[in-house]
Design a protein around this motif. Structure first.
Motif, PDB file in Angstrom:
ATOM      1  N   LYS A 234       0.750  -1.071   0.190  1.00 34.41           N
ATOM      2  CA  LYS A 234       0.044   0.174  -0.096  1.00 34.41           C
ATOM      3  C   LYS A 234       0.839   1.468   0.081  1.00 34.41           C
ATOM      4  N   ALA A 235       1.934   1.223   0.744  1.00 33.49           N
ATOM      5  CA  ALA A 235       2.891   2.391   0.809  1.00 33.49           C
ATOM      6  C   ALA A 235       3.499   2.558  -0.565  1.00 33.49           C
ATOM      7  N   PHE A 236       3.978   1.487  -1.042  1.00 38.59           N
ATOM      8  CA  PHE A 236       4.537   1.638  -2.625  1.00 38.59           C
ATOM      9  C   PHE A 236       3.589   2.140  -3.625  1.00 38.59           C
ATOM     10  N   ILE A 237       2.364   1.806  -3.473  1.00 39.03           N
ATOM     11  CA  ILE A 237       1.158   2.456  -4.212  1.00 39.03           C
ATOM     12  C   ILE A 237       1.027   3.679  -4.061  1.00 39.03           C
ATOM     13  N   ALA A 238       1.045   4.087  -2.993  1.00 32.67           N
ATOM     14  CA  ALA A 238       0.875   5.679  -2.517  1.00 32.67           C
ATOM     15  C   ALA A 238       2.051   6.589  -2.820  1.00 32.67           C
ATOM     16  N   ARG A 239       3.259   5.984  -3.029  1.00 31.07           N
ATOM     17  CA  ARG A 239       4.216   6.729  -3.591  1.00 31.07           C
ATOM     18  C   ARG A 239       3.888   7.108  -5.021  1.00 31.07           C
ATOM     19  N   LYS A 240       3.746   5.826  -5.627  1.00 28.55           N
ATOM     20  CA  LYS A 240       3.438   5.835  -7.223  1.00 28.55           C
ATOM     21  C   LYS A 240       2.478   6.992  -7.531  1.00 28.55           C
ATOM     22  N   ILE A 241       1.153   7.183  -6.666  1.00 27.15           N
ATOM     23  CA  ILE A 241       0.343   7.922  -7.098  1.00 27.15           C
ATOM     24  C   ILE A 241       0.924   9.180  -6.825  1.00 27.15           C
ATOM     25  N   HIS A 242       1.772   9.557  -5.908  1.00 28.18           N
ATOM     26  CA  HIS A 242       2.288  11.040  -5.618  1.00 28.18           C
ATOM     27  C   HIS A 242       3.109  11.320  -6.834  1.00 28.18           C
ATOM     28  N   ASP A 243       4.051  10.388  -7.271  1.00 26.00           N
ATOM     29  CA  ASP A 243       4.975  10.709  -8.278  1.00 26.00           C
ATOM     30  C   ASP A 243       4.192  10.846  -9.836  1.00 26.00           C
ATOM     31  N   HIS A 244       2.853  10.592  -9.868  1.00 26.26           N
ATOM     32  CA  HIS A 244       2.308  10.910 -11.112  1.00 26.26           C
ATOM     33  C   HIS A 244       1.006  11.640 -11.002  1.00 26.26           C
ATOM     34  N   SER A 245       1.011  12.488  -9.783  1.00 23.67           N
ATOM     35  CA  SER A 245       0.239  13.511  -9.790  1.00 23.67           C
ATOM     36  C   SER A 245       0.764  14.944 -10.017  1.00 23.67           C
ATOM     37  N   SER A 246      -0.210  15.764  -9.639  1.00 24.76           N
ATOM     38  CA  SER A 246       0.182  17.123  -9.980  1.00 24.76           C
ATOM     39  C   SER A 246       0.848  17.853  -9.054  1.00 24.76           C
ATOM     40  N   GLN A 247       1.300  16.957  -7.570  1.00 23.08           N
ATOM     41  CA  GLN A 247       2.184  17.351  -6.751  1.00 23.08           C
ATOM     42  C   GLN A 247       3.636  16.621  -6.680  1.00 23.08           C
ATOM     43  N   GLN A 248       3.720  15.989  -7.903  1.00 23.98           N
ATOM     44  CA  GLN A 248       4.948  15.178  -8.004  1.00 23.98           C
ATOM     45  C   GLN A 248       6.497  16.034  -7.722  1.00 23.98           C
ATOM     46  N   ASP A 249       6.277  17.221  -7.931  1.00 22.44           N
ATOM     47  CA  ASP A 249       7.662  17.935  -7.610  1.00 22.44           C
ATOM     48  C   ASP A 249       7.512  18.470  -6.222  1.00 22.44           C
ATOM     49  N   ARG A 250       6.563  18.347  -5.410  1.00 26.20           N
ATOM     50  CA  ARG A 250       6.263  18.532  -4.005  1.00 26.20           C
ATOM     51  C   ARG A 250       6.699  17.548  -3.161  1.00 26.20           C
TER      52      ARG A 250
END
Length: 527
Positions: A234-250
């Motif tokens: 679940k933590a791995f998926i959460a990280r991937k969601i962030h990396d492919h979101s509009s907040q990826q540089d944050r």
């Protein structure tokens, strides 16, 4: 009458043997069946002989399978030699020629070449009459199909096990120092229709569906609740969601809500000011402040204390936090992704989780399937972990074919994290570059035993507590409980079987049957 035989002789043993591994199934079953026959016919002992004609007609092998009761000295050797010299021996044993006991003898063919000989011995004055002889023969003939089926299952399993041993031996011989094992590990071959969704490679159709749903809301600021069993990633998926979101540089900040004491959770989430409490020697920014503009991942959010749940709800509603020891609010704006292996709605109904917070966190929900439901990804995961270990340690290793089959066939209640741990241990334990099946088995059995004696199994003077995965069937659950009770009693009584039988109120033979069935050895109770 047939139904009576199955009820009184066969049925008590059928449930007992079902959870026994196939290789040992007939051995355990024949022991239990011998005990039932002895009790049903009030005999003094029972002996089972296996006779085999390897080539079908000319030569014979004979061996004692099992015995129960007070068997006279040298009786087993004499019977075994008799059938070895004359496999067609038939008829009962009379006192005139067998002074040890009068015996009922019945031969039961289980295959074209294999026969089981049942010998029921009577040493007392209550010798069997003609009716007993007839019932003994009829009872065995009626249950012959079941006996034959169990025998064939075990025999085939033994053949498979022997082939595995030969394969492992051949694999060991192939493991020469000059072999280059890097090929195939550097270029991972992923079986099936692999697809990458939000940076996650998968061949599982169910996993593809989950990831596809996530990708559609990835660019929004919608809060997301990821459900799934422990170790599903679940933590791995959460990280991937962030990396492919509009907040990826944050920033991406995460916290394991169950890993901190209630007194520390609030400070970790919201921060504190210098002097707010003893030990607060300087200001510290909390999780939300550090992740401002980015993503906060609350792992196992169900573990948050009630008072912290209320403060978290206020942060979500007002987009501001108040560090401990400060009267000034700090504006924050974060996307919140949370996870839980528990049913949050059930916790809401029980009053252990705030309903308003639940709806705030679950703007969108998804469930990561357990590893047993995405078997298509097994080989890719195995290869990926091996590749990472090779980069870390600089040594190329791979699993033998039989070891890979063992990994792919295991249920993995701890999911991907358990698989990763087992692969790491096997990699480090194996002295050879081809990791054998026996290494995998030892690691899996060791981790299972550790789990049983730790978080899954706890003993106090008043009670035995055992946690069993919900994936288990009824027979498996009963077997786990039985094994835990037997093992606990053996440990408590330091292996004294007389004390164990008195404590559990079971016959001594039943204890021996259970120890054999569950494979409980002295190493387990002699701690």
């Amino acid at each position: 009458m047939a139904a009576d035989y199955r009820t009184t002789i066969l049925s008590p043993n059928l449930e007992e043997y079902r959870s026994v591994e196939d290789v040992r199934r007939f051995a355990v079953f024949s022991k239990m069946l011998s005990g039932s026959l002895q009790e049903h016919y009030s005999a003094d002992f029972t002996v089972l002989i296996h006779t085999e004609s390897p080539n079908g007609f000319s030569s014979f092998k004979s061996s004692v399978l099992t015995s129960v009761g007070s068997v006279p000295d040298s009786f087993e050797d004499r019977v075994e030699n008799l059938f070895k010299s004359d496999s067609n021996t038939s008829g009962d044993f009379k006192r005139e020629t067998w002074p040890e006991a009068e015996c009922l003898v019945h031969r039961l063919a289980v295959t074209d070449r294999d026969t089981i000989v049942f010998v029921l011995g009577f040493q007392s004055i209550n010798l069997p009459n003609a009716e007993t002889r007839q019932r003994f023969a009829e009872s065995l003939e009626k249950i012959q199909p079941e006996i034959s089926d169990i025998y064939l299952i075990s025999k085939q399993a033994q053949k498979i096990e022997e082939l595995r041993r030969r394969l492992e031996s051949a694999e060991d011989q192939l493991d020469s120092p000059g072999m280059d094992l890097s090929k195939g590990i550097e270029h991972l071959e992923i079986a099936g229709d692999s697809e990458s969704v939000i940076g996650v490679n998968t061949c599982s159709q169910r996993m593809k569906t989950v990831l596809s749903q996530i990708s559609k809301i990835g660019l929004s600021d919608l809060s997301l609740l990821i459900r799934g069993e422990v170790g599903t990633g679940k933590a791995f998926i959460a990280r991937k969601i962030h990396d492919h979101s509009s907040q990826q540089d944050r920033p991406f900040e995460m916290i394991s809500c169950g890993a901190l004491t209630p007194s520390l959770v609030e400070g970790e989430l919201f921060g504190w000011k210098k002097g707010a409490f003893s030990g607060a020697d300087e200001d510290r920014a909390g999780l939300f402040e550090r992740a401002n503009g980015g993503t906060v991942f609350l792992d196992e959010v169900s573990e948050l204390p009630q008072e912290v749940q209320q403060k978290l709800l206020r942060v979500i509603q007002e987009n501001e936090i108040r560090p401990i020891g400060s009267s000034d609010p700090v504006a924050v704006k974060c996307r919140i992704i949370s996870s839980s292996c528990k049913d949050l709605m059930e916790l809401v109904n029980q009053g252990d989780f705030r309903e308003d917070l639940y709806y705030r966190l679950s703007g969108f929900q998804c469930e990561v399937p357990p590893l047993r439901e995405r078997s298509e990804d097994m080989q890719a995961l195995i290869n990926g972990f091996l590749f990472d270990l090779r980069k870390e340690h600089g040594i190329s290793k791979r699993f033998s074919e039989s070891a890979s089959q063992e990994l792919c066939g295991f249920a993995w209640p701890g999911n991907i994290q358990q698989l990763k741990n087992v692969i790491q241990q096997a990699y480090l334990m194996s002295e050879k570059r081809v990791i054998a099946r026996k290494v995998i088995l030892s690691v899996i059995q060791g981790s299972t035993a550790d789990a049983l004696m730790s978080e899954k199994f706890a003993v106090t003077p008043e009670e035995i507590c055992i946690r069993i995965p919900r994936i288990e069937g009824f027979n498996e659950i009963v077997s786990e409980v039985e094994r835990a009770v037997i093992l606990s009693a053996m440990q408590q009584n330091r292996g004294n079987k007389s004390r164990v039988t008195k404590q559990l109120k079971i016959p001594r033979q039943t204890l021996y049957n259970k120890l054999e069935r569950f494979g409980i050895t002295e190493d387990e109770w002699d701690l």
